[in-house]
Enzyme design. Sequence first.
Site, PDB file in Angstrom:
ATOM      1  N   ARG A 119      44.566  30.239  48.652  1.00  0.00           N
ATOM      2  CA  ARG A 119      44.050  31.559  49.617  1.00  0.00           C
ATOM      3  C   ARG A 119      43.048  30.650  50.473  1.00  0.00           C
ATOM      4  O   ARG A 119      42.697  30.943  51.730  1.00  0.00           O
ATOM      5  CB  ARG A 119      43.752  32.568  49.193  1.00  0.00           C
TER       6      ARG A 119
ATOM      7  N   ASP B  38      45.465  33.385  38.985  1.00  0.00           N
ATOM      8  CA  ASP B  38      44.244  33.633  39.916  1.00  0.00           C
ATOM      9  C   ASP B  38      43.740  32.301  40.159  1.00  0.00           C
ATOM     10  O   ASP B  38      43.198  32.041  41.477  1.00  0.00           O
ATOM     11  CB  ASP B  38      43.205  34.450  39.471  1.00  0.00           C
TER      12      ASP B  38
ATOM     13  N   LYS C 127      40.961  39.366  36.803  1.00  0.00           N
ATOM     14  CA  LYS C 127      39.905  38.772  36.020  1.00  0.00           C
ATOM     15  C   LYS C 127      39.194  39.604  35.314  1.00  0.00           C
ATOM     16  O   LYS C 127      38.887  39.424  34.129  1.00  0.00           O
ATOM     17  CB  LYS C 127      38.878  37.984  36.879  1.00  0.00           C
TER      18      LYS C 127
ATOM     19  N   HIS D 295      31.255  42.167  39.434  1.00  0.00           N
ATOM     20  CA  HIS D 295      31.929  40.931  40.271  1.00  0.00           C
ATOM     21  C   HIS D 295      31.484  41.561  41.460  1.00  0.00           C
ATOM     22  O   HIS D 295      31.407  42.706  41.884  1.00  0.00           O
ATOM     23  CB  HIS D 295      33.483  41.123  39.999  1.00  0.00           C
TER      24      HIS D 295
ATOM     25  N   SER E 228      43.149  39.783  42.690  1.00  0.00           N
ATOM     26  CA  SER E 228      42.090  38.644  42.081  1.00  0.00           C
ATOM     27  C   SER E 228      41.197  39.225  41.201  1.00  0.00           C
ATOM     28  O   SER E 228      40.949  38.683  40.122  1.00  0.00           O
ATOM     29  CB  SER E 228      41.906  37.888  43.335  1.00  0.00           C
TER      30      SER E 228
HETATM   31  N1  URA Z   1      36.230  37.258  44.569  1.00  0.00           N
HETATM   32  C1  URA Z   1      37.308  37.040  43.872  1.00  0.00           C
HETATM   33  O1  URA Z   1      37.234  36.614  42.679  1.00  0.00           O
HETATM   34  N2  URA Z   1      38.590  36.940  44.456  1.00  0.00           N
HETATM   35  C2  URA Z   1      38.761  37.260  45.777  1.00  0.00           C
HETATM   36  O2  URA Z   1      39.815  37.230  46.407  1.00  0.00           O
HETATM   37  C3  URA Z   1      37.797  37.436  46.528  1.00  0.00           C
HETATM   38  C4  URA Z   1      36.535  37.511  45.952  1.00  0.00           C
END
Ligand code: URA
Length: 433
Positions: A168, A161, A187, A82, A183
């Site tokens: 956000r 999320d 995930k 990620h 966040s």
């Molecule tokens: N990527 C994400 O999945 N969440 C965030 O808050 C910022 C970047």
Amino acid sequence: MRFIDIIEKKRDGKKLTQQEIQFWIKGYVDGAIPDYQVSALCMAIYFQGMDNEEIAWLTDAMLHSGDIIDLSDIPGIKADKHSTGGVGDKTSLSLTPMVAACGLKVAKMSGRGLGHTGGTLDKVESIEGFNIALSEEQFKKQVSEIGLALIGQTSEIVPADKKLYGLRDVTGTVQSIPLIASSIMSKKLASGSDTILLDVKFGEGAFMKTPEEAEKLASTMIAIGNHLGKDTKAMISNMNQPLGNAIGNALEVKEAIATLKDEGPADFKELCMSAGAIMLMQGKIAQDEASARAMLQEAITSGNALQKLREMVIAQGGNVNMIDHPEKLPHAANVIEMKAECNGYVKELDALKLGTLAMLIGAGRRVKEDTINFGVGIVLNKKDGDYVEKGDILAYVHTDTPLSDEWIEDFYRCFVYSDTPTQKAPLIYKIVK
Ligand code: URA
């Protein structure tokens, strides 16, 4: 419990309890707590922060807001990666097929564009028909059969999320370590993989402005991941200028395809090779970095990595013709050449502003309800360290609407020149384990 009390407690810099955090997340997902109150709490967290225990509770509450995928019945190590978000960051589109072609199973859960940054889900959706909403069963079947699947958070998986992310994005509460860490990690933990590689970006075009802040975010996420038994590592990478040349959804898919043919920009390929090497070592596919890099290069040269992308697109209902003929991807009506107005060496390129300019012509969302125009964006022709002569093309702007004078002025302000040669800044600052 009253939500207003929780907002006020955080506003005054106090620590929330696990029960208060669970009440927040459950109430928000159920619809009992409205957006405007959650916006206020996110802003309070932005200013007051959270300690590691609160971040762990928030991650846990978000993770348990929906289903958690169990991949344990699929043999072998399952990997995920990620990025914290950047401009021109199409890494997942090239990297995941590269490592999957080397035999690593990739179970990837991605996000949408946030602020000035693009999101992998928006990018893949520029491929006609590509379905990011696989059921858990379909996701597992695909990881098992072709070794690569890419999904988004849904109303079943990390619904908290999904809601918070969109909120956000439009309330100025993205740049917060507790909110980003929870966040991303909720995930990553929900998608069931065994290893996690985090690409934590710093610089003008990133949410974290300095390497030190990025390292703090990385350590926070690594602690959460390792605590829950996942092999979690991070690379800290430079986002002071866009990654690669293309900014904008279909334009980035094109660049990712070119990279899988070994025809992509050098900086972008290098990021994929470095990240891929770590992932292959985490997945015990390669013993060391040199052999991992050799495997990744072979995956590109043999065409296996591109073939893996094709397989994923077909499996997820996408039009594979667009991969074989990238000119069939959505494209803008006009391509405008932006020519340099002076001579010099490019010293700085404002990634934040370039990301925002791409968003303003339709590549991203200004408000939650905005739809993305997949074809538009900016393709840079000159980057940090390049020499430019007056009249040289700095970039191509792909647009469906005329560019305003203000947009054009802002575009030219993104380039800062020096009379003497400038050094390219290193792309990868550090690996954190
Ligand atoms: N990527 C994400 O999945 N969440 C965030 O808050 C910022 C970047």
